[in-house]
Scaffold this active site. Sequence first.
Site, short mmCIF file in Angstrom:
data_model
loop_
_atom_site.label_atom_id
_atom_site.label_comp_id
_atom_site.label_asym_id
_atom_site.label_seq_id
_atom_site.Cartn_x
_atom_site.Cartn_y
_atom_site.Cartn_z
CG HIS A 169 26.98 74.19 31.38
ND1 HIS A 169 26.25 75.09 32.52
CD2 HIS A 169 28.05 74.99 31.14
CE1 HIS A 169 27.12 76.52 32.34
NE2 HIS A 169 28.04 76.16 31.65
CG ASP A 380 19.50 67.45 34.59
OD1 ASP A 380 20.28 67.89 33.95
OD2 ASP A 380 18.32 67.61 34.63
C1 GDG Z 1 21.93 72.24 31.16
C2 GDG Z 1 22.18 70.92 31.84
C3 GDG Z 1 22.36 72.14 34.07
C4 GDG Z 1 12.59 75.81 30.77
N1 GDG Z 1 11.36 75.77 30.22
C5 GDG Z 1 11.16 77.17 30.38
C6 GDG Z 1 12.31 78.04 30.92
N2 GDG Z 1 13.14 76.75 31.07
C7 GDG Z 1 14.46 77.25 31.85
C8 GDG Z 1 14.44 76.46 33.18
C9 GDG Z 1 15.84 76.31 33.57
C10 GDG Z 1 16.35 76.03 32.41
O1 GDG Z 1 15.29 76.17 31.12
C11 GDG Z 1 16.63 74.65 32.21
O2 GDG Z 1 17.87 74.23 33.01
P1 GDG Z 1 18.00 72.65 33.59
O3 GDG Z 1 19.16 72.93 34.41
O4 GDG Z 1 17.10 72.26 34.39
O5 GDG Z 1 18.42 71.75 32.38
P2 GDG Z 1 19.25 71.99 30.87
O6 GDG Z 1 18.42 72.80 29.88
O7 GDG Z 1 19.24 70.59 30.44
O8 GDG Z 1 20.66 72.43 31.27
C12 GDG Z 1 21.75 70.69 33.15
C13 GDG Z 1 22.31 73.34 33.20
O9 GDG Z 1 22.63 73.12 31.86
C14 GDG Z 1 23.06 74.52 33.72
O10 GDG Z 1 24.43 74.06 33.98
O11 GDG Z 1 21.89 72.36 35.29
O12 GDG Z 1 22.28 69.62 34.14
O13 GDG Z 1 21.50 69.61 31.32
O14 GDG Z 1 16.45 77.65 33.87
O15 GDG Z 1 14.03 77.60 34.14
N3 GDG Z 1 12.53 79.11 31.29
C15 GDG Z 1 11.43 79.88 30.72
N4 GDG Z 1 10.22 79.37 30.02
C16 GDG Z 1 10.16 78.15 29.76
O16 GDG Z 1 9.05 77.46 29.29
N5 GDG Z 1 11.42 81.12 30.88
#
Ligand code: GDG
Length: 484
Positions: A169, A380
């Site tokens: 990921h 990212d």
């Molecule tokens: C890894 C990789 C890749 C965040 N705050 C809240 C909340 N979130 C959710 C977001 C989103 C998720 O967390 C974060 O996903 P991201 O992709 O932006 O980043 P990482 O956590 O670093 O994820 C990344 C991912 O894996 C998938 O393969 O895209 O590059 O680093 O879904 O919405 N959700 C809620 N409350 C919050 O306060 N409900």
Amino acid sequence: MSGPDDRAGDYGFVVVASRLPVDRVEEADGGTSWRPSPGGLVAALEPVMRKADGVWVGWTGGAGPELGAFEAGGLQLFGVGLSAEQVRGHYEGFCNATLWPLYHDVIAQPVFDRDWWDRYQEVNRRFARAAAGLAAPGATIWVHDYQLQLVPRMIREQRSDVRIGFFNHIPFPCYEIFAQLPWRRQVVGGLLGADLLGFQRRNDAGNFLRASRRAWGALTRGSTVRPERGRQVRPVRAAAFPISVDSAALEQIARQQEVTARAREIRDLLGDPDLVLLGIDRLDYTKGILHRLNAYGELLSEGRLGPRTVLVQVASPSRERVEAYRALRDEVEVTVSRINGEHAELGSPPVHYLHQTYPREEMAALYLAADVMLVTPLRDGMNLVSKEYVASRYDENGTLVLSEFTGAADELGGAFLVNPYDTEGLKGAIVRAATIGRAEARRRMRAMRRRVAEYDVAHWAATFLEALNQAPTGDSASGGAAPG
Ligand code: GDG
């Protein structure tokens, strides 16, 4: 090596991920139960799991005994237990303080600790043992992410009859950086136990192919790796499968009357500003939160955004026991205070900083309330927040400023792409995204919405599993088909 007969379990499809897709709920009577935690990955894999007799192997997130097999919300789960020492050495140490910074281009200094590496191997062995014991003859096993890179080979050593896929990921770094890892050969060898290796971007797959040549001595041709020379060899494919979100479900949440009403209420609560900028990230040094805050602070000093502008920055708590994350939190909070100290008027701070976690509905309302979404990671793998924002904007309004160092930048051509290290460039992009005409903003948003609607998380899972199905397995005679 034991054959399928003495080790096989009953499940035709096994997902192996660091975390289980459930949260522990403490009941009033002192007992505990499990509530499914909604997320894109579960949503995408749930139908596949139901169709193919699936089980999800994962960890609960705390130190404790092995839970074994149980059911929650209609999902079959298997809880792997980790000791406090394993949580510290494997999760907080090797995963979060070694691999995470290393794979994100050493934005923070990785720590190389031999005890942590021992815990990493131990925990990977535990996951592999659980998966190998649960998989039916010829089953498909899908292993996820950097916490479990040794698992594919460990499963392969116990079960030659199964099909093994692995999805990374986070980014896979260029070899010059990856080569710092004292255990680089073991990690590459662990991954090469799979039949198919999925990465977010083509570049990540390319970096892995190079690492397999340099650290393992494998031969590669196109996207195919031949890990062993001279013998009847099992080819491994490494390719890009960009992950996405459950677009339709996100749009449905955003369209709920209460959510749309809440978006209006949020703008009222903010003092009905002319311009709302929004950042939502886990509080992580890869996300470029400080770069964004500094650019915003300078724009305020220069008066380029108008007086009635606010930035809402949600920084959800993350990895708080790891030192680099504590230091980052301090730095972000000092920066927010400085900007507010310099620019606030009584009752109207220019930064609303929220170190909290919100329900999905509130997230959707925030996405809808924004004029400009700021996604400025330094590195990212994909960045789902940018895709969630686009999926939620059924009104076709709102613009997106997006770092070119995210996987999402390959797909979201309607965004204002930025290099977050280039403060002047970032400031210029924020101003353009905030002042662009309505028609042009809509045209950009529509194009991004088309992309995210078509290439959603179900499409991602189906494409990966189809490719895995086509991969020749080590023991094709008994290897079954991957579930579609
Ligand atoms: C890894 C990789 C890749 C965040 N705050 C809240 C909340 N979130 C959710 C977001 C989103 C998720 O967390 C974060 O996903 P991201 O992709 O932006 O980043 P990482 O956590 O670093 O994820 C990344 C991912 O894996 C998938 O393969 O895209 O590059 O680093 O879904 O919405 N959700 C809620 N409350 C919050 O306060 N409900």
